[in-house]
Design a protein around this motif. Structure first.
Motif, PDB file in Angstrom:
ATOM      1  N   GLU A  31     -14.199  -4.981   4.172  1.00  0.00           N
ATOM      2  CA  GLU A  31     -14.481  -5.746   2.965  1.00  0.00           C
ATOM      3  C   GLU A  31     -13.194  -5.908   2.164  1.00  0.00           C
ATOM      4  OE1 GLU A  31     -17.680  -5.904  -0.729  1.00  0.00           O
ATOM      5  OE2 GLU A  31     -17.949  -4.499   0.931  1.00  0.00           O
ATOM      6  N   LYS A  32     -12.848  -7.128   1.848  1.00  0.00           N
ATOM      7  CA  LYS A  32     -11.557  -7.421   1.228  1.00  0.00           C
ATOM      8  C   LYS A  32     -11.502  -6.977  -0.233  1.00  0.00           C
ATOM      9  CE  LYS A  32      -8.253 -11.168   0.421  1.00  0.00           C
ATOM     10  NZ  LYS A  32      -7.907 -12.572   0.664  1.00  0.00           N
ATOM     11  N   GLY A  33     -10.362  -6.386  -0.597  1.00  0.00           N
ATOM     12  CA  GLY A  33     -10.053  -6.138  -1.994  1.00  0.00           C
ATOM     13  C   GLY A  33     -10.669  -4.919  -2.624  1.00  0.00           C
ATOM     14  N   ILE A  34     -11.319  -4.085  -1.832  1.00  0.00           N
ATOM     15  CA  ILE A  34     -11.926  -2.884  -2.409  1.00  0.00           C
ATOM     16  C   ILE A  34     -11.508  -1.660  -1.609  1.00  0.00           C
ATOM     17  CG2 ILE A  34     -13.935  -4.221  -3.168  1.00  0.00           C
ATOM     18  CD1 ILE A  34     -15.529  -2.637  -0.999  1.00  0.00           C
ATOM     19  N   MET A  35     -11.861  -0.496  -2.144  1.00  0.00           N
ATOM     20  CA  MET A  35     -11.644   0.749  -1.435  1.00  0.00           C
ATOM     21  C   MET A  35     -12.986   1.224  -0.871  1.00  0.00           C
ATOM     22  SD  MET A  35     -11.861   4.255  -1.186  1.00  0.00           S
ATOM     23  CE  MET A  35     -12.221   4.975  -2.789  1.00  0.00           C
ATOM     24  N   GLN A  36     -13.016   1.449   0.453  1.00  0.00           N
ATOM     25  CA  GLN A  36     -14.218   1.960   1.098  1.00  0.00           C
ATOM     26  C   GLN A  36     -13.944   3.347   1.653  1.00  0.00           C
ATOM     27  OE1 GLN A  36     -14.695  -1.516   3.830  1.00  0.00           O
ATOM     28  NE2 GLN A  36     -16.805  -1.540   3.094  1.00  0.00           N
ATOM     29  N   LEU A  37     -14.890   4.257   1.455  1.00  0.00           N
ATOM     30  CA  LEU A  37     -14.795   5.570   2.086  1.00  0.00           C
ATOM     31  C   LEU A  37     -15.345   5.467   3.503  1.00  0.00           C
ATOM     32  CD1 LEU A  37     -15.967   7.927  -0.791  1.00  0.00           C
ATOM     33  CD2 LEU A  37     -13.630   7.425  -0.066  1.00  0.00           C
ATOM     34  N   ILE A  38     -14.638   6.058   4.457  1.00  0.00           N
ATOM     35  CA  ILE A  38     -15.033   5.980   5.856  1.00  0.00           C
ATOM     36  C   ILE A  38     -15.043   7.367   6.478  1.00  0.00           C
ATOM     37  CG2 ILE A  38     -14.192   3.621   6.145  1.00  0.00           C
ATOM     38  CD1 ILE A  38     -11.664   4.760   7.429  1.00  0.00           C
ATOM     39  N   GLU A  39     -15.709   7.475   7.612  1.00  0.00           N
ATOM     40  CA  GLU A  39     -15.762   8.730   8.340  1.00  0.00           C
ATOM     41  C   GLU A  39     -14.597   8.818   9.325  1.00  0.00           C
ATOM     42  OE1 GLU A  39     -17.833  11.129   7.556  1.00  0.00           O
ATOM     43  OE2 GLU A  39     -18.673   9.829   6.000  1.00  0.00           O
ATOM     44  N   GLN A  40     -14.436  10.000   9.921  1.00  0.00           N
ATOM     45  CA  GLN A  40     -13.280  10.264  10.782  1.00  0.00           C
ATOM     46  C   GLN A  40     -13.216   9.301  11.972  1.00  0.00           C
ATOM     47  OE1 GLN A  40     -12.994  14.333  12.058  1.00  0.00           O
ATOM     48  NE2 GLN A  40     -11.241  13.960  13.396  1.00  0.00           N
ATOM     49  N   GLU A  41     -14.334   9.032  12.616  1.00  0.00           N
ATOM     50  CA  GLU A  41     -14.334   8.152  13.782  1.00  0.00           C
ATOM     51  C   GLU A  41     -13.871   6.747  13.418  1.00  0.00           C
ATOM     52  OE1 GLU A  41     -17.410   6.511  17.256  1.00  0.00           O
ATOM     53  OE2 GLU A  41     -18.062   8.045  15.822  1.00  0.00           O
ATOM     54  N   THR A 130     -10.525   4.636   3.273  1.00  0.00           N
ATOM     55  CA  THR A 130     -10.058   5.998   3.033  1.00  0.00           C
ATOM     56  C   THR A 130     -10.945   7.029   3.712  1.00  0.00           C
ATOM     57  OG1 THR A 130      -9.198   5.318   0.881  1.00  0.00           O
ATOM     58  CG2 THR A 130      -9.445   7.676   1.266  1.00  0.00           C
ATOM     59  N   TYR A 131     -10.298   7.878   4.504  1.00  0.00           N
ATOM     60  CA  TYR A 131     -10.966   9.062   5.049  1.00  0.00           C
ATOM     61  C   TYR A 131     -10.459  10.254   4.245  1.00  0.00           C
ATOM     62  CZ  TYR A 131     -11.861  13.047   8.068  1.00  0.00           C
ATOM     63  OH  TYR A 131     -12.249  14.273   8.544  1.00  0.00           O
ATOM     64  N   LEU A 132     -11.354  10.877   3.490  1.00  0.00           N
ATOM     65  CA  LEU A 132     -10.921  11.881   2.516  1.00  0.00           C
ATOM     66  C   LEU A 132     -10.505  13.213   3.139  1.00  0.00           C
ATOM     67  CD1 LEU A 132     -13.451  11.202  -0.366  1.00  0.00           C
ATOM     68  CD2 LEU A 132     -11.016  10.666  -0.302  1.00  0.00           C
ATOM     69  N   GLY A 133     -11.105  13.581   4.263  1.00  0.00           N
ATOM     70  CA  GLY A 133     -10.650  14.778   4.954  1.00  0.00           C
ATOM     71  C   GLY A 133     -10.608  16.018   4.090  1.00  0.00           C
ATOM     72  N   ILE A 134      -9.562  16.801   4.271  1.00  0.00           N
ATOM     73  CA  ILE A 134      -9.485  18.132   3.681  1.00  0.00           C
ATOM     74  C   ILE A 134      -9.175  18.118   2.192  1.00  0.00           C
ATOM     75  CG2 ILE A 134      -7.016  18.512   4.087  1.00  0.00           C
ATOM     76  CD1 ILE A 134      -7.750  21.369   5.019  1.00  0.00           C
ATOM     77  N   SER A 135      -8.642  17.010   1.674  1.00  0.00           N
ATOM     78  CA  SER A 135      -8.152  17.019   0.292  1.00  0.00           C
ATOM     79  C   SER A 135      -9.254  17.253  -0.728  1.00  0.00           C
ATOM     80  CB  SER A 135      -7.423  15.707  -0.022  1.00  0.00           C
ATOM     81  OG  SER A 135      -8.299  14.612   0.021  1.00  0.00           O
ATOM     82  N   THR A 136     -10.490  16.853  -0.392  1.00  0.00           N
ATOM     83  CA  THR A 136     -11.579  16.977  -1.366  1.00  0.00           C
ATOM     84  C   THR A 136     -12.022  18.418  -1.574  1.00  0.00           C
ATOM     85  OG1 THR A 136     -13.218  16.590   0.372  1.00  0.00           O
ATOM     86  CG2 THR A 136     -12.453  14.676  -0.869  1.00  0.00           C
ATOM     87  N   GLY A 137     -11.526  19.340  -0.751  1.00  0.00           N
ATOM     88  CA  GLY A 137     -11.915  20.735  -0.901  1.00  0.00           C
ATOM     89  C   GLY A 137     -11.127  21.491  -1.940  1.00  0.00           C
ATOM     90  N   LEU A 138     -10.302  20.803  -2.725  1.00  0.00           N
ATOM     91  CA  LEU A 138      -9.474  21.486  -3.716  1.00  0.00           C
ATOM     92  C   LEU A 138     -10.330  22.266  -4.701  1.00  0.00           C
ATOM     93  CD1 LEU A 138      -6.224  20.390  -5.289  1.00  0.00           C
ATOM     94  CD2 LEU A 138      -8.076  20.961  -6.873  1.00  0.00           C
ATOM     95  N   ASN A 139      -9.887  23.495  -5.004  1.00  0.00           N
ATOM     96  CA  ASN A 139     -10.618  24.344  -5.937  1.00  0.00           C
ATOM     97  C   ASN A 139      -9.645  25.137  -6.799  1.00  0.00           C
ATOM     98  OD1 ASN A 139      -9.984  26.960  -4.518  1.00  0.00           O
ATOM     99  ND2 ASN A 139     -11.136  25.948  -2.884  1.00  0.00           N
TER     100      ASN A 139
END
Length: 331
Positions: A31-41, A130-139
């Motif tokens: 989709e043009k012009g936006i940010m989409q969250l995607i899975e690893q595959e 964007t595949y967020l991966g490990i970064s979202t685990g910040l604590n």
């Protein structure tokens, strides 16, 4: 103990950028012009489809920290990467740019290092996957108090506020910075983050922050209104410094009730990636130097204008020289 002029906390994302056309976007279902969250595959499929990739350490606040570092500020970045190839690329690249990368790559992490595939069309529009991966685990354990407590400015990324552990880490970091005599603020990042956590966002802004930066849609989302002026007024009632970027219409800045509106010079964008991030870098540079609010806004606009003139989310020109040319700093 080391003191930092600017510390950022955000997603540590490797940006992978390529130029393409609208037909490719349609073929790949992007989709043009936006940010989409995607899975690893999906991330692996898109990465393999990219030609002539430009790979840089990214993430919104990380880009701001890099821009600030290029301006000569003493900076640090707090974020999570995995002990994998992309993770080491990210950590090494940040360090090579003179940024203290506080957290070592996580060994035996459950998910890979985060990455964002960015497709830039000829009109300069960017489509992010964007595949967020490990970064979202910040604590909280990832945020050393010896760093947050010794920051002149702390800058938080709204995307990480999407997670309970991130909320706690943000509150603790902001309070540590303020206890040490510094100022803490946030880039709102996304109106959808606000919609999911509006009460928590407003509480953080009201009780723990000294400045907030967002665009019109993000500011409006805070108060569920389509009236930008109303949203600005309400935010300014809660927070000492409010900055609202308006794309081609410039930026509105309010400090302790005093407002300035700074126009922006029209630039035909090559790649809009990083415009807001580099605006923040210029603005925070000015704020750290005690500049007038209008000067801070002009610095931010110059940095944003430079970064959209080329591919990639970080400055390629000497922005200190640009500031001098505009009379914003001394020779």
């Amino acid at each position: 103990m080391k003191t930092y002029e600017l510390v950022g906390i955000g997603n540590a994302v490797v940006d992978v950028i390529t130029q393409t056309d609208d037909s490719f976007l349609g073929h790949m279902g992007i989709e043009k012009g936006i940010m989409q969250l995607i899975e690893q595959e999906r991330a692996e499929v898109l990465y393999a489809a990219m030609n002539e990739r430009v790979q840089t350490p990214g993430g919104a606040v990380a880009n701001t920290i890099a821009g600030a570092g290029a301006l000569g500020m003493q900076t640090a970045f707090i974020g999570r990467v995995r002990d994998d190839a992309l993770g080491h690329f990210y950590a090494d690249a940040m360090t090579d740019h003179g940024i203290d990368f506080v957290n070592p790559p996580v060994a035996n992490g459950d998910t890979p290092t985060s990455r964002c595939m960015i497709f830039v069309t000829p009109d300069g529009e960017r489509s992010l996957n964007t595949y967020l991966g490990i970064s979202t685990g910040l604590n909280s354990g990832d945020v050393p108090t010896e760093v947050s407590g010794n920051a002149k400015l702390m800058f938080l990324e709204g995307y990480l506020f999407d997670h309970d552990a991130g909320k706690t880490a943000f509150r603790e970091a902001a309070r540590a910075t303020k206890a040490g005599g510094g100022k803490a603020g946030i880039a709102i990042s996304d109106p959808f983050c606000v919609e999911r956590h509006r009460d928590d966002f407003l509480s953080l802004i009201k009780h723990d922050l000294d400045y907030v930066i967002g665009n019109e849609a993000e500011m409006q989302s805070l108060f569920e209104t389509d009236d930008t002026e109303l949203a600005l007024s309400k935010t300014a009632d809660m927070c000492p410094i409010v900055v609202c970027t308006r794309s081609g219409d410039g930026v509105s800045l309010i400090r302790d009730g005093q407002r300035v509106d700074v126009p922006v010079q029209s630039v035909t964008p090559v790649d809009a990636t990083g415009a807001g991030d580099q605006f923040a870098a210029g603005f925070l540079f000015g704020l750290s130097r005690g500049c007038e609010l209008e000067v801070c806004g002009r610095m931010g606009n110059l940095c944003a204008g430079e970064v959209i003139s080329h591919i990639g989310p970080r400055p390629q020109q000497d922005m200190l020289a640009a500031f001098r040319a505009e009379g914003l700093i001394g020779a």
